[in-house]
Design a protein around this motif. Structure first.
Motif, PDB file in Angstrom:
ATOM      1  N   GLY A 203       0.803  -1.212   0.000  1.00 19.36           N
ATOM      2  CA  GLY A 203       0.000   0.000   0.000  1.00 19.36           C
ATOM      3  C   GLY A 203       0.836   1.261   0.000  1.00 19.36           C
ATOM      4  N   GLY A 204       0.199   2.344   0.325  1.00 15.79           N
ATOM      5  CA  GLY A 204       0.837   3.644   0.295  1.00 15.79           C
ATOM      6  C   GLY A 204      -0.230   4.698   0.123  1.00 15.79           C
ATOM      7  N   GLY A 205       0.177   5.884  -0.298  1.00 14.68           N
ATOM      8  CA  GLY A 205      -0.793   6.950  -0.487  1.00 14.68           C
ATOM      9  C   GLY A 205      -1.443   7.347   0.822  1.00 14.68           C
ATOM     10  N   ILE A 206      -0.684   7.342   1.911  1.00 14.61           N
ATOM     11  CA  ILE A 206      -1.237   7.732   3.211  1.00 14.61           C
ATOM     12  C   ILE A 206      -0.941   9.207   3.445  1.00 14.61           C
ATOM     13  CG2 ILE A 206      -1.304   7.222   5.669  1.00 14.61           C
ATOM     14  CD1 ILE A 206      -2.182   4.899   3.844  1.00 14.61           C
ATOM     15  N   TRP A 207      -1.972   9.989   3.572  1.00 17.43           N
ATOM     16  CA  TRP A 207      -1.847  11.435   3.733  1.00 17.43           C
ATOM     17  C   TRP A 207      -2.622  11.908   4.955  1.00 17.43           C
ATOM     18  CZ3 TRP A 207      -3.538  13.165  -1.897  1.00 17.43           C
ATOM     19  CH2 TRP A 207      -2.515  12.838  -2.808  1.00 17.43           C
ATOM     20  N   LEU A 208      -2.252  13.063   5.459  1.00 19.25           N
ATOM     21  CA  LEU A 208      -3.136  13.902   6.263  1.00 19.25           C
ATOM     22  C   LEU A 208      -3.807  14.819   5.258  1.00 19.25           C
ATOM     23  CD1 LEU A 208      -0.646  14.990   9.118  1.00 19.25           C
ATOM     24  CD2 LEU A 208      -2.048  12.903   8.989  1.00 19.25           C
ATOM     25  N   HIS A 209      -5.123  14.790   5.186  1.00 19.42           N
ATOM     26  CA  HIS A 209      -5.812  15.620   4.204  1.00 19.42           C
ATOM     27  C   HIS A 209      -7.091  16.198   4.795  1.00 19.42           C
ATOM     28  CE1 HIS A 209      -8.889  12.573   3.417  1.00 19.42           C
ATOM     29  NE2 HIS A 209      -7.973  11.675   3.027  1.00 19.42           N
ATOM     30  N   VAL A 210      -7.815  16.970   4.006  1.00 21.01           N
ATOM     31  CA  VAL A 210      -9.041  17.614   4.474  1.00 21.01           C
ATOM     32  C   VAL A 210     -10.120  16.556   4.702  1.00 21.01           C
ATOM     33  CG1 VAL A 210     -10.838  19.299   3.943  1.00 21.01           C
ATOM     34  CG2 VAL A 210      -8.456  19.749   3.259  1.00 21.01           C
ATOM     35  N   ASP A 211     -10.736  16.605   5.853  1.00 21.19           N
ATOM     36  CA  ASP A 211     -11.779  15.639   6.204  1.00 21.19           C
ATOM     37  C   ASP A 211     -13.003  15.828   5.303  1.00 21.19           C
ATOM     38  OD1 ASP A 211     -13.219  13.707   7.580  1.00 21.19           O
ATOM     39  OD2 ASP A 211     -13.805  15.065   9.205  1.00 21.19           O
ATOM     40  N   HIS A 212     -13.488  14.723   4.742  1.00 23.37           N
ATOM     41  CA  HIS A 212     -14.709  14.794   3.921  1.00 23.37           C
ATOM     42  C   HIS A 212     -15.940  14.356   4.702  1.00 23.37           C
ATOM     43  CE1 HIS A 212     -13.841  10.479   3.412  1.00 23.37           C
ATOM     44  NE2 HIS A 212     -12.673  10.815   2.898  1.00 23.37           N
ATOM     45  N   GLY A 221      -8.128  12.256   8.011  1.00 19.75           N
ATOM     46  CA  GLY A 221      -8.795  13.478   7.565  1.00 19.75           C
ATOM     47  C   GLY A 221      -9.079  14.417   8.719  1.00 19.75           C
ATOM     48  N   LEU A 222      -8.624  15.683   8.588  1.00 19.41           N
ATOM     49  CA  LEU A 222      -8.892  16.712   9.585  1.00 19.41           C
ATOM     50  C   LEU A 222      -9.722  17.825   8.968  1.00 19.41           C
ATOM     51  CD1 LEU A 222      -5.598  15.846   9.880  1.00 19.41           C
ATOM     52  CD2 LEU A 222      -5.877  17.238  11.914  1.00 19.41           C
ATOM     53  N   ARG A 223     -10.450  18.526   9.815  1.00 18.94           N
ATOM     54  CA  ARG A 223     -11.186  19.692   9.338  1.00 18.94           C
ATOM     55  C   ARG A 223     -10.210  20.660   8.683  1.00 18.94           C
ATOM     56  NH1 ARG A 223     -14.352  20.752  14.955  1.00 18.94           N
ATOM     57  NH2 ARG A 223     -12.175  21.181  15.472  1.00 18.94           N
ATOM     58  N   GLU A 224     -10.672  21.342   7.635  1.00 24.19           N
ATOM     59  CA  GLU A 224      -9.763  22.174   6.842  1.00 24.19           C
ATOM     60  C   GLU A 224      -9.009  23.189   7.683  1.00 24.19           C
ATOM     61  OE1 GLU A 224      -9.896  25.310   3.096  1.00 24.19           O
ATOM     62  OE2 GLU A 224     -11.416  23.745   3.249  1.00 24.19           O
TER      63      GLU A 224
END
Length: 252
Positions: A203-212, A221-224
């Motif tokens: 696997g991979g593609g692990i990010w901290l990103h904007v929560d949907h 995912g975190l709030r923007e």
């Protein structure tokens, strides 16, 4: 800034991002990045992560057991601790700790989503679990302009996230801002880099990103507003890491 060669690769992987959303299936290896242990691309030492970090004693990271603490590099002065509610839960809390002469100081606790099926110490492509461990944070990017982070930032139209999530929520805007988690990825490159040192099967593609608003494939995912605040705080000179996992695993 990320160089043009990396931007070309970002364009090539755009179609996969459209399908993957956040770390999943064959497209996962093309999506949000990954990296290994704090100093390698290999297996990270599972990190016992602090649950309610906000009331921590100043000298020590709360909720973390000896194995997790040992995985945090001695030079690290910033630790983003992501603590899952349970091994199979998709809910977690995120706290940024700053190391001072007096010890670790906690920021506010922020709500977050992790993978649909919770956490794993041996992440595999498509398992719908977030990897447990301690991973460096070296690279950022997104669909929108740099929000003011000190991390290298790759702005690209490849950070597109159409479709819907597991609960029917729209994914649009999820990749407006991202920070690559260095699990099974090459650090120092755009989050869109496809390199997978452990192989695509891990696997991979692990990010901290904007929560949907719902569970992810493997990311956090975190709030923007919370993510932007975190991105502005992260400082490469302080060698930031993310410590992530369910509370019980992190406390071992």
């Amino acid at each position: 800034m990320i160089n043009s060669a990396h931007r070309v690769r970002a364009t090539v992987v755009a179609a996969s991002l459209l399908l993957a959303g956040c770390g999943g299936g064959p497209a996962e290896r093309l999506g949000p990045g990954a990296g290994g242990s704090p100093s390698r691309h290999g297996e990270a030492t599972p990190a016992p992560g602090p649950a309610a970090s906000r009331a921590a004693a100043p000298g020590r990271l709360p909720g973390l057991g000896p194995r997790t603490l040992a995985a945090i590099p001695s030079r690290t002065r910033q630790a983003v601790v992501v603590t899952g509610r349970g091994r199979n839960s998709s809910r977690s809390a995120v706290v940024l700790y700053e190391r001072t002469e007096a010890g670790w100081r906690a920021g506010p606790s922020r709500p977050a989503h992790n993978a649909l099926k919770g956490w794993t110490g041996h992440h595999r492509a498509g398992d719908l679990r977030s990897p447990i461990g301690v991973f460096t944070l070296t690279d950022a990017g997104g669909l929108l302009d740099d929000p003011g982070t000190r991390l290298p930032y790759d702005r690209s139209r490849a950070f597109t996230s159409p479709g819907t999530g597991f609960e029917g929520e729209p994914l649009a805007g999820s990749f407006d801002y991202v920070v690559a988690v260095n699990y099974n990825r090459k650090s120092g490159t755009t989050p869109l880099d496809w390199t997978r040192p452990l192989g695509a099967g891990r696997g991979g593609g692990i990010w901290l990103h904007v929560d949907h608003g719902g569970p992810t494939h493997g990311c956090v995912g975190l709030r923007e507003d919370d993510l932007v605040e975190l991105m502005r705080a992260l400082d490469p000179a302080r060698h930031p890491v993310v410590v992530m996992g369910d509370a019980a695993s992190l406390a071992r």
